[in-house]
Design an enzyme around this catalytic site. Structure first.
Site, mmCIF file in Angstrom:
data_model
loop_
_atom_site.group_PDB
_atom_site.id
_atom_site.type_symbol
_atom_site.label_atom_id
_atom_site.label_comp_id
_atom_site.label_asym_id
_atom_site.label_seq_id
_atom_site.Cartn_x
_atom_site.Cartn_y
_atom_site.Cartn_z
ATOM 1 N N ASN A 199 54.752 68.228 29.473
ATOM 2 C CA ASN A 199 54.573 69.651 29.198
ATOM 3 C C ASN A 199 55.517 69.986 28.033
ATOM 4 O OD1 ASN A 199 54.050 72.481 29.433
ATOM 5 N ND2 ASN A 199 53.671 72.194 31.611
ATOM 6 N N THR A 200 55.560 71.261 27.661
ATOM 7 C CA THR A 200 56.419 71.658 26.540
ATOM 8 C C THR A 200 57.890 71.509 26.911
ATOM 9 O OG1 THR A 200 56.380 73.929 27.311
ATOM 10 C CG2 THR A 200 54.736 73.312 25.668
ATOM 11 N N CYS A 222 55.802 74.332 34.161
ATOM 12 C CA CYS A 222 55.812 75.389 33.140
ATOM 13 C C CYS A 222 57.233 75.915 32.964
ATOM 14 C CB CYS A 222 54.886 76.538 33.513
ATOM 15 S SG CYS A 222 54.926 77.831 32.256
ATOM 16 N N ASN A 251 56.190 78.724 22.555
ATOM 17 C CA ASN A 251 55.434 79.797 23.198
ATOM 18 C C ASN A 251 56.096 80.200 24.497
ATOM 19 O OD1 ASN A 251 53.771 79.254 25.828
ATOM 20 N ND2 ASN A 251 53.768 77.316 24.694
ATOM 21 N N GLY A 300 46.395 69.610 22.358
ATOM 22 C CA GLY A 300 46.805 70.973 22.680
ATOM 23 C C GLY A 300 46.967 71.840 21.456
ATOM 24 N N ILE A 351 54.079 82.351 26.891
ATOM 25 C CA ILE A 351 52.956 83.178 27.333
ATOM 26 C C ILE A 351 53.208 83.682 28.750
ATOM 27 C CG2 ILE A 351 50.446 83.237 27.670
ATOM 28 C CD1 ILE A 351 51.454 82.627 24.723
ATOM 29 N N LYS A 395 43.247 77.028 31.423
ATOM 30 C CA LYS A 395 44.473 77.834 31.452
ATOM 31 C C LYS A 395 44.959 77.847 32.905
ATOM 32 C CE LYS A 395 47.515 80.812 30.000
ATOM 33 N NZ LYS A 395 48.662 80.235 29.281
#
Lengths: 278, 307
Positions: free
Chosen positions: B195-196, B133, B72, B268, B74, B48
């Protein structure tokens, strides 16, 4: 080829799917697992149909309605499911012989060493209390007095009354349309009982599970009578075992905690019910 | 006759036993999966995201399911650098797989501090710089939007990292290739992508965004073809191993990513559905290699580009 690991997720075979009308359905399943994997009341499973990702991508957190040992290699697990969205709709449609992907048991459960409990449930929130009350009786803890406060919009929203009557000492039902029990919200009979017993020395704890406004009202009532109150919170979650951090719950002392590992059963005094998502 | 398969992959000075690893943010600090997945079946895991100070994360709701995937937000909730070293690392050292610390910062100094603390530490086998991110205002993402800034950051961090250095790029750019080249020129041992993807959902009952943070990052099989294309493109310019991430769900997805050019893959969101899925992927990969008479996994890497 590799030897595959012992997986904590299993295929649960649907034994029966009992239609409860407007209230949803009761699904009984069996899994191949030893008694050490028997869920405690208040724990939950991540559940989805075995079918492909088109039906639903993520499993859904569902409380156990009951859990019993069938034999040394088999557990019977049942679930109470009501349609809220596409995920629960896919589960409700399962038929005997279908297989569900089951990961569990997960999360904190209710304590089993209580003296006397008052259970306040509504909607699918009755599931962990059905489990708890049956488990208390199965463990021959007959001295525990169980009072159940069970509310819904109408009489058709109150399944399992006969089963519950057999294991609890008293059921106070209430319906908003007055078709069963007292008229109005479940908090009304709770208020009345708290007036009578709330301030005397008799030991009891209040547990609540159901719609958030109900749990909030119950938690406030318990607080005003200096009674400990445990709530079982429902949150959106992706994994159910502590890694996605999607199910964050704001805890007054600890910041964000995980609904799936530290929860779903939490002490109401540590939660802020004014938060938007609750 | 049994064929011995060489599945190992080298990234910088790190050797992974096989190319299947676990993506940051989907495997906690490793031990959460120990009871659900045989960790001997994976090459390594990416922690993480770790920041200098602990982070509370974003307000809930933080996740929502979408067609073939999820979004997500988070918000990089994590225990912070000191708690990671003191509370998590002792347990991580006991795990039977490589640990790569995923780190992110708001400033150059943050990245340097994290690299100094973790870049040569027993139990941490590599560092992955998160420059991508989408869920925090300064989740390192601005460092991933300009190849010159990225190059400067990686060059600044590199001297502090004696273990393998991975750089995780954002897919939210027009062309990843200049970023791949910039990262490698500055000394990265590997480029991780994707990444997302920035995304949102709207709750039609409340008539509001579903997520507490309004937007989030899309993951799952929905993004797999997008990821595959980005990896294919990255491989065209990459001189170092590429780490492929994005919607890998099964062993055939692993093979696809290897063929597109990934030397390592990260699993993932699939872990949420089935924490044991990497074991099935490894099994399938070995079977595929056997059926195609391929003894070394590296021979698959980039094959889709032709000779």
């Amino acid at each position: 080829m590799l030897e595959l690991p012992q997986m904590e997720y299993d295929l649960a075979t649907v034994v029966s799917n009992e239609d409860l009308g407007r209230a949803g359905c009761r699904i009984r399943t069996q899994i191949k697992a030893r008694a050490s994997r028997l869920p405690n009341p208040g724990q939950f499973a991540m559940l989805r149909p075995e079918a492909g990702i088109e039906a639903m991508y993520l499993s859904r957190p569902i409380s156990y309605l009951d859990a019993q040992i069938v034999d040394s290699e088999t557990l019977e697990l049942s679930f109470y499911i009501k349609v809220y969205g596409p995920g629960s709709a896919a589960l409700v449609n399962c038929r005997p012989g279908d297989r569900l992907i089951h990961l569990g048991p997960l999360g904190s459960g209710f304590p089993m060493d209580q003296e006397n409990v008052w259970l306040v449930g509504g909607g699918v929130g009755i599931a962990p209390f059905y489990h708890l009350a049956h488990e208390i009786r199965r463990t021959a803890n007959s001295s525990v007095a169980i009072q159940l406060f069970y509310g819904g919009r109408s009489a058709t929203d109150l399944p399992f009354l006969d089963d519950l009557n057999a294991v609890v000492d008293h059921i106070h039902t209430s319906t908003e349309d007055g078709t069963h029990g007292s008229d109005g919200l479940v908090t009304e009979p709770l208020k009345d009982q708290l007036k009578v017993h709330g301030s005397n020395g008799r030991e009891f704890q209040i547990y609540t599970c159901g719609p958030t406004p109900m749990m909030k009202a119950v938690a406030l009532l318990a607080q005003s009578h200096n009674r400990e109150c445990l709530v079982s919170l429902e949150t959106r979650m992706a994994c159910g075992y502590g890694v996605c951090l999607g199910c964050a719950i704001h805890h007054k002392d600890l910041g964000y905690i995980r609904g799936c590992v530290e929860g779903p059963v939490l002490n109401a005094s540590k939660l802020d019910f004014s938060e938007r998502w609750l | 006759m049994t064929m011995e398969h060489d599945l190992s992959v080298r990234v910088g000075n790190l050797v992974l036993r096989n190319p299947i690893t676990l993506a940051s943010g989907t495997c906690g600090y490793g031990m959460e999966l120990a009871e659900l997945l045989d960790l001997h079946h994976v090459g390594g895991f990416f922690t993480k995201g770790i920041s200098v100070k602990p982070r509370l994360g974003n307000p809930p709701p933080r996740i929502v399911e979408t067609p073939s995937g999820m979004i997500n937000s988070i918000g990089l909730q994590n225990v912070g650098l000191q708690a990671f070293i003191q509370e998590k690392l002792p347990d991580i050292r006991k795990l039977p797989l490589a640990c790569i610390a995923n780190v992110y910062g708001n400033t150059f100094d943050d990245y340097v501090e994290l690299a100094e603390a973790l870049g040569d530490l027993d139990g941490v086998d590599g560092i992955e710089l998160n420059l991508s991110c989408p869920n925090v205002k300064q989740g390192g993402v601005e460092f991933g939007q300009d190849p010159d800034i990225l190059k400067k950051l990686v060059a600044t961090v590199r001297p502090h990292v004696r273990s393998a250095l991975f750089v995780k790029l954002s897919p939210n750019v027009a062309d990843v290739r200049p970023f791949v080249a910039a990262g490698e020129q500055a000394g990265a041992d590997s480029i991780s992508l994707i990444n997302t993807l920035r995304a949102m959902e709207i709750d039609i009952k409340k008539q509001r965004p579903t997520l507490g943070n309004i937007s989030g990052g899309l993951s799952g099989p929905a993004i797999r073809p997008i990821a595959l294309y980005q990896i294919y493109r990255a491989y065209q310019v990459a001189k170092q191993p590429v780490v492929g991430i994005g919607g890998i769900e099964s062993w055939d997805d692993v093979v696809r990513f290897l063929l597109a050019g990934a030397a390592v893959v990260q699993v993932g969101t699939a872990l949420f559905r089935n924490p044991a899925s990497p074991s099935l992927m490894l099994n399938g990969l070995i079977e595929y290699m056997h059926e195609n008479n391929i003894d070394t996994v590296s021979k698959l890497v980039g094959r889709a580009h032709g000779e």
